[in-house]
Design a protein around this motif. Structure first.
Motif, PDB file in Angstrom:
ATOM      1  N   UNK A  59       0.841  -1.209   0.000  1.00 38.20           N
ATOM      2  CA  UNK A  59       0.000   0.000   0.000  1.00 38.20           C
ATOM      3  C   UNK A  59       0.873   1.254   0.000  1.00 38.20           C
ATOM      4  N   UNK A  60       0.336   2.351  -0.539  1.00 36.70           N
ATOM      5  CA  UNK A  60       1.064   3.624  -0.483  1.00 36.70           C
ATOM      6  C   UNK A  60       1.021   4.212   0.928  1.00 36.70           C
ATOM      7  N   UNK A  61       2.148   4.719   1.398  1.00 37.74           N
ATOM      8  CA  UNK A  61       2.258   5.276   2.754  1.00 37.74           C
ATOM      9  C   UNK A  61       3.121   6.536   2.705  1.00 37.74           C
ATOM     10  N   UNK A  62       3.080   7.296   3.804  1.00 35.11           N
ATOM     11  CA  UNK A  62       3.935   8.492   3.886  1.00 35.11           C
ATOM     12  C   UNK A  62       4.288   8.730   5.350  1.00 35.11           C
ATOM     13  N   UNK A  63       5.507   9.196   5.593  1.00 39.44           N
ATOM     14  CA  UNK A  63       5.906   9.542   6.967  1.00 39.44           C
ATOM     15  C   UNK A  63       5.298  10.889   7.337  1.00 39.44           C
ATOM     16  N   UNK A  64       4.963  11.030   8.614  1.00 43.67           N
ATOM     17  CA  UNK A  64       4.238  12.223   9.076  1.00 43.67           C
ATOM     18  C   UNK A  64       4.971  13.535   8.745  1.00 43.67           C
ATOM     19  N   UNK A  65       6.305  13.550   8.848  1.00 42.94           N
ATOM     20  CA  UNK A  65       7.035  14.802   8.546  1.00 42.94           C
ATOM     21  C   UNK A  65       6.839  15.186   7.092  1.00 42.94           C
ATOM     22  N   UNK A  66       6.881  14.190   6.206  1.00 52.68           N
ATOM     23  CA  UNK A  66       6.636  14.476   4.784  1.00 52.68           C
ATOM     24  C   UNK A  66       5.194  14.942   4.575  1.00 52.68           C
ATOM     25  N   UNK A  67       4.247  14.319   5.289  1.00 50.21           N
ATOM     26  CA  UNK A  67       2.837  14.705   5.128  1.00 50.21           C
ATOM     27  C   UNK A  67       2.619  16.151   5.571  1.00 50.21           C
ATOM     28  N   UNK A  68       3.268  16.548   6.681  1.00 47.39           N
ATOM     29  CA  UNK A  68       3.137  17.936   7.168  1.00 47.39           C
ATOM     30  C   UNK A  68       3.753  18.904   6.160  1.00 47.39           C
ATOM     31  N   UNK A  69       4.927  18.536   5.665  1.00 46.64           N
ATOM     32  CA  UNK A  69       5.615  19.398   4.703  1.00 46.64           C
ATOM     33  C   UNK A  69       4.763  19.585   3.447  1.00 46.64           C
ATOM     34  N   UNK A  70       4.208  18.472   2.936  1.00 41.81           N
ATOM     35  CA  UNK A  70       3.388  18.549   1.716  1.00 41.81           C
ATOM     36  C   UNK A  70       2.169  19.435   1.937  1.00 41.81           C
ATOM     37  N   UNK A  71       1.536  19.284   3.105  1.00 39.17           N
ATOM     38  CA  UNK A  71       0.293  20.010   3.386  1.00 39.17           C
ATOM     39  C   UNK A  71       0.538  21.518   3.407  1.00 39.17           C
ATOM     40  N   UNK A  72       1.546  21.931   4.156  1.00 39.68           N
ATOM     41  CA  UNK A  72       1.785  23.376   4.280  1.00 39.68           C
ATOM     42  C   UNK A  72       2.392  23.933   2.990  1.00 39.68           C
TER      43      UNK A  72
END
Ligand code: AKB
Length: 316
Positions: A208-221
């Motif tokens: 499954x596709x996954x992402x680390x939380x730091x990357x998710x925060x960076x992408x969002x902002x």
């Protein structure tokens, strides 16, 4: 320039609890209003209790703080949502309609709407492209697909600046997910650092596709801060970090904890996982607003284990 005031709805959840802290570091403690239906365990900064199905209560908070941006994170996720499909549809859609209308009526500048890989279904084989067909298998996925289209509609019809990401499974040490199909990939680290056997509800080779939380925060902002003319997708952007299966994450954990043991006991969540793509093509996000993930599976594992050891006081 108008000072930003950011409202986060669903601030106590897996993403919300980390995002609120991240936004406060960027914009300032007094500039982020956290809201949730539940009171937080340890309140810090501005917090208002809010049932997001109550449009009037939401509007009152938006006016009270002169809110300029809304991050709407409240939703019932894929696995939990299947227990009561009509309630899931009601909560996921009503809360989003309230956000859309409250934002439109009160001149809120920007809205963030989290979509998900759950919008994809059986018509996507292994890799989901940005414009792959959407035939979701869960009510959560159906609500996210509808939400994406409503976002596009409000942008086109009212000029509301809504931005959205299709999150893969998000993995972080700070908070626990609840009710998702990708939740196993967080739980596994907690069991591993505590020397417990992990019982996995998916088969060993379920990628499954996954992402680390730091990357998710960076992408969002990064998405929310991008100039409006760079945002060329107004439904939702595909977002990828990494893809792996339970047997691959277990192997990554064993590089640090050689005795770690996993058992497989697939349940109803296997069918949900099987309906999702294995990989996400996020080249549009990379091209439009410069998205690049920083974490691989092994880099994430190293950080997860180190942080969870600190959390559980297992440093030595
Ligand atoms: C879930 O598993 O339901 C969520 C998601 C992929 O949106 N983590």
């Amino acid at each position: 320039m108008k000072a930003e005031c950011i409202l986060v709805i669903g601030a106590n959840g897996q993403i919300g609890s980390v995002l609120v802290e991240y936004l406060r570091e960027i914009y300032g403690l007094g500039k982020v209003v956290a809201t949730d239906i539940r009171m937080p365990d340890y309140p810090s900064g501005i917090f208002e209790q809010l049932d997001a199905t109550d449009a009037r209560a939401m509007a009152d908070i938006v006016r009270k703080y002169s809110v300029t941006q809304i991050y709407h994170l409240a939703a019932i996720l894929s696995a939990k949502g299947e227990q009561d499909p009509l309630r899931t549809w009601h909560i996921n859609m009503q809360t989003y309609f309230n956000v859309l209308e409250v934002a439109r009526e009160n001149g809120v500048g920007k809205v963030f709407y989290p979509s998900s890989i759950a919008v994809f279904g059986d018509h996507v084989d292994d890799i989901a492209e940005q414009w792959s067909y959407l035939d979701p298998a869960t009510v959560y996925g159906i609500s996210k697909t509808a939400g994406e289209n409503w976002s596009n509609y409000y942008f086109k019809r009212y000029g509301l600046d809504i931005r959205s990401l299709r999150y893969p499974g998000i993995i972080g040490y700070q908070s626990m997910p609840g009710g998702g199909t990708t939740d196993y990939a967080v739980d596994i680290y907690h069991k591993a650092v505590n020397n417990e056997v992990f019982e996995c509800f998916l088969k060993p080779d379920t990628t499954l596709p996954m992402i680390y939380i730091s990357d998710a925060m960076d992408a969002t902002v990064r998405l929310m801060e991008a100039p409006a003319e760079k945002i060329r997708v107004r439904t939702s952007y595909n977002l990828a970090g990494m893809s792996f299966s339970p047997e691959e994450i277990a192997a990554s954990i064993r590089k640090h904890l050689p005795d770690f043991s996993i058992q497989y006991k697939p349940d109803f969540r296997q069918a949900i996982a099987d309906s999702w793509p294995k990989e996400i093509d996020d080249s549009q996000a990379r091209k439009d607003w410069g998205w690049r993930p920083a974490y691989s599976l092994d880099k994430m594992t190293e950080e997860m284990i180190a942080e969870l050891r600190k959390k559980y006081d297992l440093v030595n």
